[in-house]
Design an enzyme around this catalytic site. Structure first.
Site, mmCIF file in Angstrom:
data_model
loop_
_atom_site.group_PDB
_atom_site.id
_atom_site.type_symbol
_atom_site.label_atom_id
_atom_site.label_comp_id
_atom_site.label_asym_id
_atom_site.label_seq_id
_atom_site.Cartn_x
_atom_site.Cartn_y
_atom_site.Cartn_z
ATOM 1 N N GLU A 70 0.806 -1.231 0.000
ATOM 2 C CA GLU A 70 0.000 0.000 0.000
ATOM 3 C C GLU A 70 0.834 1.274 0.000
ATOM 4 O O GLU A 70 0.412 2.301 -0.530
ATOM 5 C CB GLU A 70 -0.945 0.018 1.210
ATOM 6 C CG GLU A 70 -2.093 -0.953 1.106
ATOM 7 C CD GLU A 70 -1.814 -2.303 1.748
ATOM 8 O OE1 GLU A 70 -2.754 -3.125 1.861
ATOM 9 O OE2 GLU A 70 -0.638 -2.555 2.126
ATOM 10 N N PHE A 132 -12.043 -6.620 13.651
ATOM 11 C CA PHE A 132 -10.947 -7.121 12.819
ATOM 12 C C PHE A 132 -10.548 -6.070 11.788
ATOM 13 O O PHE A 132 -11.402 -5.509 11.108
ATOM 14 C CB PHE A 132 -11.387 -8.416 12.114
ATOM 15 C CG PHE A 132 -10.355 -8.970 11.177
ATOM 16 C CD1 PHE A 132 -9.132 -9.432 11.646
ATOM 17 C CD2 PHE A 132 -10.600 -9.010 9.812
ATOM 18 C CE1 PHE A 132 -8.179 -9.934 10.783
ATOM 19 C CE2 PHE A 132 -9.644 -9.517 8.927
ATOM 20 C CZ PHE A 132 -8.424 -9.979 9.418
ATOM 21 N N GLN A 133 -9.260 -5.805 11.713
ATOM 22 C CA GLN A 133 -8.680 -4.817 10.799
ATOM 23 C C GLN A 133 -9.275 -3.418 10.989
ATOM 24 O O GLN A 133 -9.497 -2.679 10.030
ATOM 25 C CB GLN A 133 -8.808 -5.271 9.332
ATOM 26 C CG GLN A 133 -7.892 -6.457 9.009
ATOM 27 C CD GLN A 133 -7.731 -6.724 7.533
ATOM 28 O OE1 GLN A 133 -8.627 -6.477 6.743
ATOM 29 N NE2 GLN A 133 -6.582 -7.265 7.143
ATOM 30 N N LYS A 182 -17.630 -0.117 5.583
ATOM 31 C CA LYS A 182 -18.082 -1.123 4.618
ATOM 32 C C LYS A 182 -19.591 -1.051 4.365
ATOM 33 O O LYS A 182 -20.041 -1.186 3.223
ATOM 34 C CB LYS A 182 -17.689 -2.522 5.098
ATOM 35 C CG LYS A 182 -17.918 -3.590 4.034
ATOM 36 C CD LYS A 182 -17.299 -4.922 4.402
ATOM 37 C CE LYS A 182 -17.477 -5.918 3.252
ATOM 38 N NZ LYS A 182 -16.879 -7.234 3.547
ATOM 39 N N MET A 501 24.510 8.558 2.587
ATOM 40 C CA MET A 501 24.383 9.830 3.290
ATOM 41 C C MET A 501 24.639 9.645 4.784
ATOM 42 O O MET A 501 25.242 10.500 5.441
ATOM 43 C CB MET A 501 23.005 10.449 3.038
ATOM 44 C CG MET A 501 22.914 11.904 3.442
ATOM 45 S SD MET A 501 24.118 12.963 2.596
ATOM 46 C CE MET A 501 23.188 13.489 1.173
#
Length: 592
Positions: A70, A132-133, A182, A501
């Site tokens: 993602e 959940f999630q 949802k 760096m």
């Protein structure tokens, strides 16, 4: 029936006085994207966004790109937005989908990139119950977005989307998150069409600059003995490069760009003094410190540009600051003439006033100022060991690339580190929106997703990703996406076997104690590229740099990973150490 034909039938039904068609929230969301002329969306499916994915499946105008992580979805949409000026769109699921996207959102926020990120959320009844999630998307993203929305009612979907796009692209641009539970994406409501306009009483950015303030700016500029024009990413975001060029050419004043502003004024023009700041040129930094009138346009005087503010304030100068965001003015440096407004509008008005005015800049003083600048330029702060035949100097790779592509339709993305600074220093950007990098947040891993997003938007252009063996491994799984969606990019990895760096700072600031900056177990990048279905090249000798780049460019339809084994001891110079002023520069190893 696809969603576009449904929309037509819904409109005709309404006009015939019949019942308006009912659509699910997900379908309204897709119709909103279509109304905003969105052609590409980068995302990754999951439970909370399955209704949205189902609606995407039933239409044909928006191409969805399935990334492998993602974070890359947001970076790719970000790269697309930077190169095109359009709003980039990403779609992620709830919980880990959103938290994986946070780095991409913060990257876009720091550089003021217009984006809409749609995230799934657990059903409204489950919010706050540790479902959940589930995660608090609004709370997590609040500090790193321009605004965010939680859509609690399907009836609000179209209006929220209209507001999201309006906020993202207007004023000082930025990312907007729309969190969709949802059940909201599944529920139906009569769809009356996408709103044509939006009114938000609490959000009304100023576009037009104050005429009186612009006149004050004009007076200061015309009376200046040592004028300087300093511009940042705001000129590119405001599509004001042409106005800037007209202004600089009209006045004959020296000009500098920040890292984010490169390309706003042509780097090949003698009036351009190079990039300024921590790794800027001697002439750009000295002019910044010693000018008597400074015109700052779409820049924010950040720490990498002016170094220590107390040191910067030691020299008396008049500062004019043009910016769309009033909170950026006098934030770090007190200014004399603040002008809040759209940079394009303000510059157009300033140019018109200059053309009407009978007053001209002091040619004698300006000549003396240019003589001083030429004295600084004579030192050649960008010199390096060009004659080395034993090891590849990273600067040489960038210079070779620039010589080959300076007349081509090319975009350069970079990751973050030494390679980023060398690309900024040695590739002379003459056009806006051609240099795509993470300036504010300094996010490793952006290079490949940026290039991927640009190549999809600009299939006929050449897209090069300049990276290092450290940064490239942060989103290297996107090589899989490049193959699936046929985005043939060219990757130049300046592989010095160090987190370069970090190693440079450890050498200079920590007496050479190289704590965890050496890469001990690197993959065989050639084999890795081939495993992903691409072309891999190993380049170890200076004389092979140019032939390898020529060969890679010939392979127009293939992604090519070029593993350049570069000098592990090379440092980025000039350099301003932390806490120092911008004229307290280290020019090379001899100054250490």
């Amino acid at each position: 029936m696809d969603t576009s034909s449904k929309a037509e039938s819904a409109t005709s039904s309404a006009s015939a006085g019949q019942t308006v068609a009912e659509l699910r929230g997900a379908e309204i969301l897709v119709k909103s994207l279509q109304a905003e002329n969105v052609n590409f969306i980068w995302g990754y499916p999951g439970g909370a966004v399955l209704h949205i994915y189902d609606a995407l499946y039933k239409q044909e105008t928006i191409q969805h790109v399935l990334v492998r992580h993602e974070q890359a979805a947001v970076h790719a949409a970000d790269g697309f937005a930077r190169a095109t000026g359009e709003v980039g769109v990403a779609l992620v699921t709830s919980g880990p989908g959103l938290t994986n996207a946070v780095t991409g959102i913060a990257t876009a926020y720091m550089d003021s990139i217009p984006m809409v990120i749609i995230s799934g959320q657990v059903p409204t009844a489950a919010i706050g119950l540790d479902a959940f999630q589930e995660c608090d998307t609004v709370g997590i993203t609040r500090p790193i977005v321009k605004h965010n929305f939680l859509v609690k009612d399907v009836r609000d979907m179209a209006e929220v989307m209209k507001k999201a796009f309006h906020i993202a692209r207007s004023g000082r641009p930025g990312p907007v998150v729309v969190d969709v539970p949802k059940d909201v994406s599944f529920n139906k409501t009569p769809f009356h069409g996408y709103p044509e306009s939006v009114v938000m009483r609490s959000y009304n950015p100023v576009r037009k600059g104050h005429g009186g303030q612009i006149r004050k700016a004009l007076q200061l500029l015309m009376a200046a003995k040592r004028p300087y024009i300093y511009t940042g990413g705001g000129v590119l975001l405001g599509n004001a490069s042409q106005e800037l060029r007209t202004l600089v050419d009209l006045l004959g004043f020296p000009c500098t760009n920040t890292l984010m502003g490169l390309g706003a004024y042509p780097a090949s023009d003698p009036k351009f003094l190079g990039m300024l700041g921590m790794h800027g040129t001697l002439e750009a930094n000295n002019a910044m410190q010693n000018c008597d009138v400074l015109l700052a346009v779409g820049a924010r005087f950040d720490d990498r540009v002016i170094g220590n503010p107390k040191h910067f304030a030691q020299v008396e100068r008049k500062i004019i600051h043009v910016d769309i965001d009033p909170s950026s003015i006098s934030k770090r440096v007190k200014v004399d003439v603040p002008i809040v407004g759209d940079v394009k509008d303000v510059l157009q008005e300033l140019i018109a006033m200059i053309k009407e005015s009978s007053v001209k800049p002091d040619a004698q003083a300006l000549g003396a100022w240019w003589s001083t600048i030429d004295g600084w330029r004579a030192r050649d702060c960008m010199k390096y060991d060009r004659e080395n035949t034993q090891v590849i100097k990273p600067q040489r790779v960038i210079e070779t690339l620039w010589n080959m592509t300076k007349d081509a339709d090319a975009y350069i993305t970079s990751d973050v580190g030494q390679h980023q600074m060398w690309a900024a220093q040695y590739y002379k950007f003459d056009e806006p929106r051609r240099w795509i990098n993470s300036g504010g947040l300094g996010t490793m891993g952006v290079g490949i997703p940026y290039a991927m997003g640009i190549k999809l938007a600009k299939p006929e252009s050449e897209v090069f990703c300049v990276t290092g063996e450290g940064s490239v491994q942060m989103c290297i799984q996107e090589l899989s996406t490049c193959l699936q969606y046929n985005t043939p990019i060219k990757i130049l990895s300046l592989n010095n076997r160090y987190l370069g760096m970090v190693r440079q700072w450890q050498e200079i600031e920590y007496s050479g104690r190289y704590s965890h900056s050496y890469m001990d177990a690197l993959p065989d990048f050639v084999k890795l590229a081939e495993a992903y279905g691409h072309v891999g090249m190993l380049i170890e000798k200076p004389e092979d740099v140019e032939p390898a780049l020529r060969e890679a460019r010939k392979l127009k339809d293939r992604t090519v990973f070029m593993d350049f084994r570069t000098d592990p001891t090379e440092n980025v110079f000039p350099m301003v150490r932390a806490g120092k002023g911008i004229t307290e520069m280290i020019m090379g190893a001899e100054d250490l």
